[in-house]
Design an enzyme around this catalytic site. Structure first.
Site, short mmCIF file in Angstrom:
data_model
loop_
_atom_site.label_atom_id
_atom_site.label_comp_id
_atom_site.label_asym_id
_atom_site.label_seq_id
_atom_site.Cartn_x
_atom_site.Cartn_y
_atom_site.Cartn_z
N LYS A 13 0.81 -1.08 0.12
CA LYS A 13 0.10 -0.14 0.03
C LYS A 13 0.83 1.14 -0.03
O LYS A 13 0.63 2.19 -0.96
CB LYS A 13 -0.93 -0.02 1.23
CG LYS A 13 -1.72 -1.03 1.63
CD LYS A 13 -2.77 -1.01 2.70
CE LYS A 13 -1.82 -0.98 3.98
NZ LYS A 13 -1.40 -2.23 4.40
N ARG A 88 -9.67 1.39 8.36
CA ARG A 88 -8.92 -0.05 8.73
C ARG A 88 -9.95 -0.64 9.66
O ARG A 88 -9.87 -1.97 9.76
CB ARG A 88 -7.82 0.36 9.71
CG ARG A 88 -6.58 -0.32 9.21
CD ARG A 88 -5.44 -0.02 10.25
NE ARG A 88 -4.40 -0.99 9.82
CZ ARG A 88 -3.29 -0.52 9.13
NH1 ARG A 88 -3.50 0.52 8.84
NH2 ARG A 88 -2.25 -1.43 9.15
N ARG A 127 11.86 -5.84 4.77
CA ARG A 127 11.47 -4.42 4.52
C ARG A 127 12.39 -3.19 5.41
O ARG A 127 12.98 -4.06 6.69
CB ARG A 127 10.19 -4.03 4.88
CG ARG A 127 10.00 -2.45 5.00
CD ARG A 127 8.42 -2.19 5.02
NE ARG A 127 7.72 -2.56 6.26
CZ ARG A 127 6.57 -2.36 6.50
NH1 ARG A 127 5.75 -1.75 5.40
NH2 ARG A 127 5.87 -3.04 7.36
N ARG A 160 11.03 -2.16 11.03
CA ARG A 160 10.21 -1.68 12.06
C ARG A 160 9.98 -2.77 13.20
O ARG A 160 9.91 -3.81 13.07
CB ARG A 160 8.85 -1.47 11.29
CG ARG A 160 8.76 -0.12 10.78
CD ARG A 160 7.64 0.19 9.83
NE ARG A 160 6.58 -0.46 10.12
CZ ARG A 160 5.32 -0.47 9.30
NH1 ARG A 160 5.26 0.27 8.26
NH2 ARG A 160 4.10 -0.95 9.73
N ARG A 171 -0.50 -9.19 12.99
CA ARG A 171 -1.28 -8.05 12.27
C ARG A 171 -2.02 -8.74 11.17
O ARG A 171 -3.17 -8.27 10.77
CB ARG A 171 -0.15 -7.10 11.75
CG ARG A 171 0.62 -6.15 12.71
CD ARG A 171 1.90 -5.89 12.35
NE ARG A 171 1.76 -4.81 11.14
CZ ARG A 171 2.76 -4.58 10.19
NH1 ARG A 171 4.01 -5.50 10.63
NH2 ARG A 171 2.84 -3.96 9.35
P1 AP5 Z 1 5.03 -1.58 1.92
O1 AP5 Z 1 4.57 -0.49 0.78
O2 AP5 Z 1 5.53 -1.16 2.92
O3 AP5 Z 1 3.49 -2.24 2.26
P2 AP5 Z 1 2.09 -1.90 3.14
O4 AP5 Z 1 1.18 -2.23 2.59
O5 AP5 Z 1 2.35 -0.32 3.16
O6 AP5 Z 1 2.62 -2.49 4.53
P3 AP5 Z 1 2.48 -1.96 6.13
O7 AP5 Z 1 3.26 -2.83 7.08
O8 AP5 Z 1 3.15 -0.45 6.27
O9 AP5 Z 1 0.99 -1.75 6.45
P4 AP5 Z 1 0.36 -1.86 7.64
O10 AP5 Z 1 -0.91 -1.67 7.18
O11 AP5 Z 1 0.48 -3.15 8.46
O12 AP5 Z 1 1.20 -0.71 8.42
P5 AP5 Z 1 0.79 0.72 8.88
O13 AP5 Z 1 2.28 1.53 9.05
O14 AP5 Z 1 -0.27 1.35 8.09
O15 AP5 Z 1 5.59 -2.75 1.31
C1 AP5 Z 1 6.08 -3.88 2.09
C2 AP5 Z 1 7.45 -4.45 1.79
O16 AP5 Z 1 7.33 -5.23 0.57
C3 AP5 Z 1 8.50 -3.33 1.37
O17 AP5 Z 1 9.68 -3.87 1.88
C4 AP5 Z 1 8.46 -2.92 -0.20
O18 AP5 Z 1 9.54 -2.46 -0.59
C5 AP5 Z 1 8.12 -4.50 -0.50
N1 AP5 Z 1 6.95 -4.66 -1.62
C6 AP5 Z 1 6.12 -3.76 -1.84
N2 AP5 Z 1 5.47 -4.05 -3.23
C7 AP5 Z 1 6.39 -4.87 -3.75
C8 AP5 Z 1 6.13 -6.01 -5.04
N3 AP5 Z 1 5.10 -5.70 -5.65
N4 AP5 Z 1 6.98 -7.10 -5.01
C9 AP5 Z 1 7.99 -7.05 -4.09
N5 AP5 Z 1 8.08 -6.17 -2.98
C10 AP5 Z 1 7.16 -5.41 -2.84
O19 AP5 Z 1 0.39 0.58 10.30
C11 AP5 Z 1 1.30 0.12 11.18
C12 AP5 Z 1 0.32 0.00 12.61
O20 AP5 Z 1 -0.26 1.38 12.87
C13 AP5 Z 1 -0.96 -0.81 12.62
O21 AP5 Z 1 -0.49 -2.06 12.94
C14 AP5 Z 1 -1.58 -0.14 13.71
O22 AP5 Z 1 -1.23 -0.48 14.97
C15 AP5 Z 1 -1.48 1.36 13.59
N6 AP5 Z 1 -2.40 1.99 12.54
C16 AP5 Z 1 -2.17 2.60 11.41
N7 AP5 Z 1 -3.36 3.06 10.69
C17 AP5 Z 1 -4.24 2.71 11.85
C18 AP5 Z 1 -5.75 2.84 11.66
N8 AP5 Z 1 -6.23 3.65 10.56
N9 AP5 Z 1 -6.28 2.31 12.58
C19 AP5 Z 1 -5.93 1.81 13.72
N10 AP5 Z 1 -4.65 1.69 13.77
C20 AP5 Z 1 -3.84 2.23 13.00
MG MG Z 2 2.96 1.17 4.88
#
Ligand code: AP5
Ligand code: MG
Length: 214
Positions: A13, A88, A127, A160, A171
């Site tokens: 994402k 989410r 990552r 992270r 997660r």
């Molecule tokens: P990346 O693009 O970083 O993936 P992502 O989908 O953004 O994954 P996140 O871990 O950031 O998602 P998340 O939803 O758990 O975390 P968030 O920060 O939102 O890609 C992942 C890896 O794969 C990278 O190394 C990339 O280079 C690689 N990659 C990407 N595309 C690829 C491809 N096509 N092929 C190969 N490799 C590829 O949230 C973190 C925490 O914050 C949550 O757990 C929660 O506690 C809190 N939080 C955030 N938002 C909310 C909310 N709205 N409500 C409640 N809690 C929240």
């Molecule tokens: Mg992300």
């Protein structure tokens, strides 16, 4: 253009949202990045969020929704934005729909980046994140120019806290339980589009551009 990115943790994402933001000239709004910046700066919000995030749990809806509703009304979001990691939960989606209705507006696209669980755990272990500017790398698929250093701002990259394998599994469970129902929600709203997130990064982006238009 107002876009929501949906998908499991690690689906890509953030990676795709940054490319969309750059191509269409709209801000990338990631609740995860906002929380991590608050943790780094030691704010009250950061302290509250950290206890949930480190365990792989969601931050409570009441700490999240107002934050986003406020952010999308900033001047730089006047022509649209790409939301990454929000909504989410169903209550967050309802909060967003209601807030937009009040502003006489609505979302245009919810893009679901589809990646099966098996692929996720491997991806997350590789990552590396920059906690200063929010840039994301992968040691194999999207390596930085100099190992361990952010291309954009020169900060040291980190694994992270919540990317450790046992937390990733948690997660994923939280995702299936609380976030996956949004696929139905936005299908019913008529704005859901899915892309195959297992393809190479650039191919996934081309599939998204085909949906959004050049
Ligand atoms: P990346 O693009 O970083 O993936 P992502 O989908 O953004 O994954 P996140 O871990 O950031 O998602 P998340 O939803 O758990 O975390 P968030 O920060 O939102 O890609 C992942 C890896 O794969 C990278 O190394 C990339 O280079 C690689 N990659 C990407 N595309 C690829 C491809 N096509 N092929 C190969 N490799 C590829 O949230 C973190 C925490 O914050 C949550 O757990 C929660 O506690 C809190 N939080 C955030 N938002 C909310 C909310 N709205 N409500 C409640 N809690 C929240
Ligand atoms: Mg992300």
């Amino acid at each position: 253009m107002k876009i929501i990115m949906l998908g499991a943790p690690g689906a890509g994402k953030g990676t795709q949202a940054k490319k969309i933001a750059a191509k269409y000239g709209i801000p990338h709004i990631s609740t995860g990045d906002i929380f991590r910046a608050n943790i780094k700066n030691g704010t009250e919000l950061g302290k509250k969020a950290k206890t949930f995030m480190d365990q792989g749990l969601l931050v409570p809806d009441e700490l999240t929704c107002d934050l986003v509703v406020d952010r999308i009304q900033q001047p730089d979001a006047a022509n649209g934005y790409v939301l990454d990691g929000f909504p989410r939960t169903i209550p967050q989606a309802e909060c967003l729909t209601a807030a937009l209705a009040k502003l006489g507006s609505k979302m245009d696209y919810a893009i679901n980046v589809d990646v099966p669980d098996e692929n996720i755990v491997t991806r997350m272990g590789g990552r590396r994140a920059c906690l200063k500017c929010g840039a994301t790398y992968h040691i194999v698929y999207a390596a930085p120019k100099a190992e361990g250093i952010c291309d954009t701002c020169g900060e040291a990259l980190v694994l992270r806290e919540d990317d450790k394998p046992e937390t990733v599994q948690k997660r994923l469970n939280v995702y299936h339980d609380q976030t996956q129902p949004l696929i139905d929600y936005y299908t019913k709203e008529g704005i859901l589009k899915s892309v195959d997130g297992t393809k190479a990064l650039e191919e996934v982006f081309q599939d998204i551009v085909a949906i959004l238009g050049e």
